[in-house]
Enzyme design. Structure first.
Site, PDB file in Angstrom:
ATOM      1  CE  LYS A 131       5.751   6.312   1.123  1.00 39.04           C
ATOM      2  NZ  LYS A 131       5.564   4.927   0.660  1.00 39.04           N
ATOM      3  CG  LEU A 141      -1.853  -1.261   1.222  1.00 42.53           C
ATOM      4  CD1 LEU A 141      -2.281  -1.631   2.620  1.00 42.53           C
ATOM      5  CD2 LEU A 141      -3.059  -1.025   0.328  1.00 42.53           C
ATOM      6  N   PRO A 142       0.273   2.410  -0.402  1.00 45.36           N
ATOM      7  CG  PRO A 142      -1.090   3.836  -1.668  1.00 45.36           C
ATOM      8  CD  PRO A 142      -1.114   2.586  -0.847  1.00 45.36           C
ATOM      9  CE  LYS A 174      12.181   1.330   0.307  1.00 50.13           C
ATOM     10  NZ  LYS A 174      10.969   1.178  -0.476  1.00 50.13           N
ATOM     11  CB  THR A 191       8.043   2.014   1.815  1.00 50.33           C
ATOM     12  OG1 THR A 191       8.761   0.994   1.112  1.00 50.33           O
ATOM     13  CG2 THR A 191       9.036   2.942   2.506  1.00 50.33           C
TER      14      THR A 191
END
Lengths: 298, 298, 298, 298
Positions: free
Chosen positions: A249, A68-69, A174, A99
């Site tokens: 982002k 998902l975003p 990450k 992420t």
């Protein structure tokens, strides 16, 4: 294996197709109906649609993968009214490949554990190209035994499956890596633009840096100066690759995590502002190596 | 070969000794008499002292190597009243291995050319360890033919002799590389400190970064987090290595060159300020990877 | 007037006492029971305790004022299970004086409007001193008519009651002002430290700046250099005043709001990092003008 | 009084005309002959030309005023072959109104003292408008008695004549003030752009800031948001005023001075980079308040 899959966007759709290719049966959900239809059609009988995240559980899936975003979508899909955790998840394995910030990942993991689900956070790197080719890197946080058990499933979608430690650590790895990536890319862009403007040949300069202490992935594998490397975005007008707004982002996630952890990240924070400036000027869709445009005359 | 050598400090002295070891005869000069005496004693008949830079020319040297702390010293030694260019330098080869700004290097090179001297700028990397061991990297700017001719001489002091293009480009390459190095080191320090404070093991995190897009020399070869790598300053209390104040000096050269070239270097400039802050707090003598101390609790 | 008051910490308690002094009757709530007990005792019959935020509504209050540390507490007090909006708020006036991000303020305002409550966001400046003295500045967002109606009530607690526009704008004004304040303070500290280290007298320098284009509140009213002004924290060891960690919190709100609004704030963002660095070194409890310590030798 | 004047550019020419207006006799020099011709014509018998800086001394001047673009010109005019100090300057008063770094100012002052000249550094603020109107501010460094003696002469060109302390301190005051100005302007631009993008009216926001702790000259006297104030560059397309490239030059002087003084100036340094980025995008000729364009959508 019977698998649920939620989130069929640019990344999720090819990942789901790779699971089908590996012989798994899917039950899928996405807020965009056409995404669902396309995947079900692609599945040719091996993929069906669910009407809510929770409804997937009624199909007897052993594993649910979510892609998902942002954190708000993850929280909604897991913790919302018709969310996964509103159903019976006892013993179900939940893998979130979105992420998001480590704190949100840990909040969801804790809620899942309270319902006796088994959860991993497993964000990826490698972009849509890696998702299509099944060569993604998965950075996995959660119980080590569960990670070991899921390794072969994840290998249907990726090449490197790296264990990072307890719940949330996949996101930590990450976010830390990508913050350093954003810093290195801007640093490489500054160094290349400076060197060329002072009279050096770009390839010669890159060659020296790549055998010296300035060496980094942004310089030796993804150099932002046009013409230094073939087959990188810099040599095709900064198309394809990893978009500047995606880097923005990730830098936002990094500085948010740093704020909560009370950690100073001066260069990470300035990198975020440099990409925000670049985005405001209309360049968010270009590959993130295009940031060198801020340092070169038009 | 008969060689002049000016500047017998921590770097210059071992370089001069390596020239002696390779069988050359030296005439040397330094403003500190004890440095001169030590080198002459070490030369055991193959090294003698000159009383001024210009006086070296009277000994019939073919080449003069200079290794000085900053641009002001280089200008004084070449352009001053008793400076090299005040003598007859017709056909003499001048090699300046000091690290200075490219504009000053070009100013001196131009003055040398006007007197028919042949000049190379050849700053080094590798530190005092590399100077002792004769394993320095030389980044060379000037005529390519002259570079080729001097390669074997430089190999008495270094391992990699890299051609960077026209006069001043050796300095450009060094300044661009070291600016990127300073940025990468701070970026690595931020990423490592952030990841660990969010719950990751430092070695695991470094392992992931080193096989991902955040990979850089500061992470995989010189990691600033204690215990990640053996035999780096981080694992011996940040002693030895490349001092923070030396990195600060190089970042000052980079931002000065960027100002003159009208180039923005936001991260390079912030890196300079981070090291300046660290130096003000009394840490300038520590290895430059100690910058991670700014991001970790005492 | 019958008023509810939630949040009786360092700021809320004196504000509530000023409402009592003005003759209002209070029903109060706080998660810390001793805070409640102290206020009820102080009220001498004019203040009683409620057991939940929602329970306050049963006392027939016309207005509820909330003063809480962060957005998560505001959301919990308004939107939680026993939160204010779980009761009958039809026609009740809700005033949130907490400093939170504008987006959260608007989310709560929207939820309140859906329940027919009338809501204002009204963050304050002036610190605990202003809260005690009843001289706070209120920056008010919401319906202008409601603002006009509440002005006299707010004047029991403050001196300047400023209308900022629609819901959330009180928070916007506060966050924008305080970001600029943080930047100006660091800028003043850098300029003062630089000037003094270059040989100027601090008072002479401040005098020149204060009549020139560098003039700002941080320089002419709250100068960070010791001895320039009397009766400011810089002249009493940086005690009292507005804590560095509170400035850090406000800078965090500003950069968070900027991220959501896709606005670059490079200096605001670096100011946050400078205060985060200062806080990590153990100085978060000092007045925010103490940031000059980062720029002066110990 | 017989006065020498060197440097007849945009600032110097009107200053020299104001000296003529006050009844002084001038001997002038400039590298651009047409500048000299124009001033001599304007002088109508009271101004004559000299062929070198040193030649001015032969006219029996008591005072020489210099107004030059940068330190290199100042050094050339004072210390060069035909420079002022090559002549007999015993007892002559030298006033340098150029804006240069304090270290260069002190170097020249020391050389002047060695020749028994009496020297003041007296950089100005107020721009070409102030130079025309004779309303400049002079920040003066040097002997206090000499400052007192020269006050009336300087008042022919300016309104505020401020004493800053020993030699070079005029430059220190200017550089410190203008660094803070650059920081405050960018901070104001960030705050205004952020507030407006979050939904506030620009005038309302400026009104709140100007009565709060964010108040500064850049906000209350020179607001960068169009339409907030009349008669400022922001309300006429950022024409006139103080050019962005001049602010960039002053920030360069400030960071250079900070480097030599070993002082961290993180915000000053980032301000320089922000203006450098703006200049590279072709905006160096706009008033320095136009920096808000970096933070607003085109």
């Amino acid at each position: 294996m019977k698998i649920g899959f939620i989130g069929l966007g640019n990344m999720g759709a090819p990942m789901a197709r790779n699971l089908l290719k590996a012989g798994h049966e899917l039950t899928v959900f996405d807020v965009v109906q056409s995404n669902v239809d396309a995947l079900v059609a692609h599945g040719a009988g091996k993929a069906k649609a669910a009407t809510t995240p929770a409804a997937i559980l009624k199909e007897g899936v052993e594993v649910i993968v979510t892609m998902l975003p942002a954190a708000q979508h993850v929280k909604s899909v897991y913790l919302g009214n018709d969310g996964i955790l509103s159903g019976n998840v006892d013993g179900v394995i939940l893998i979130d490949s979105s992420t998001i910030d480590p704190m949100s990942a840990r909040e969801v993991a804790k809620a899942a554990a309270a319902k006796k689900a088994l959860m991993l956070d497993a964000p990826v790197s490698g972009g849509t190209g890696g998702a299509e080719a099944g060569t993604l890197t998965f950075m996995v946080g959660g119980e080590e035994g569960l990670y070991a058990q899921m390794q072969s499933l994840l290998q249907a979608m990726g090449k490197n499956i790296v264990y990072c430690g307890a719940a949330g650590n996949g996101q930590v790895a990450k976010v830390a890596n990508n913050m350093l990536l954003g810093i290195s890319m801007i640093g490489t862009a500054e160094a290349m633009a400076l060197g060329v403007s002072l009279g050096m040949d770009a390839k010669v300069l890159a060659g020296i840096i790549n055998t010296s202490s300035g060496r980094c992935w942004s310089s030796d594998t993804y150099n932002p100066y046009p013409g230094v490397l073939e087959n990188v975005p810099a040599s095709r007008g900064y198309t394809g690759g990893f978009g500047s707004d995606l880097m923005l982002k990730d830098l936002g996630l990094a500085t948010e995590a740093a704020k909560l952890a009370k950690q100073p990240v001066p260069l990470g924070s300035l990198a975020q502002q440099v990409y925000q400036t670049f985005s405001l000027q209309g360049n968010g869709g270009l590959d993130f190596s295009a940031i060198i445009k801020l340092f070169t005359k038009k």
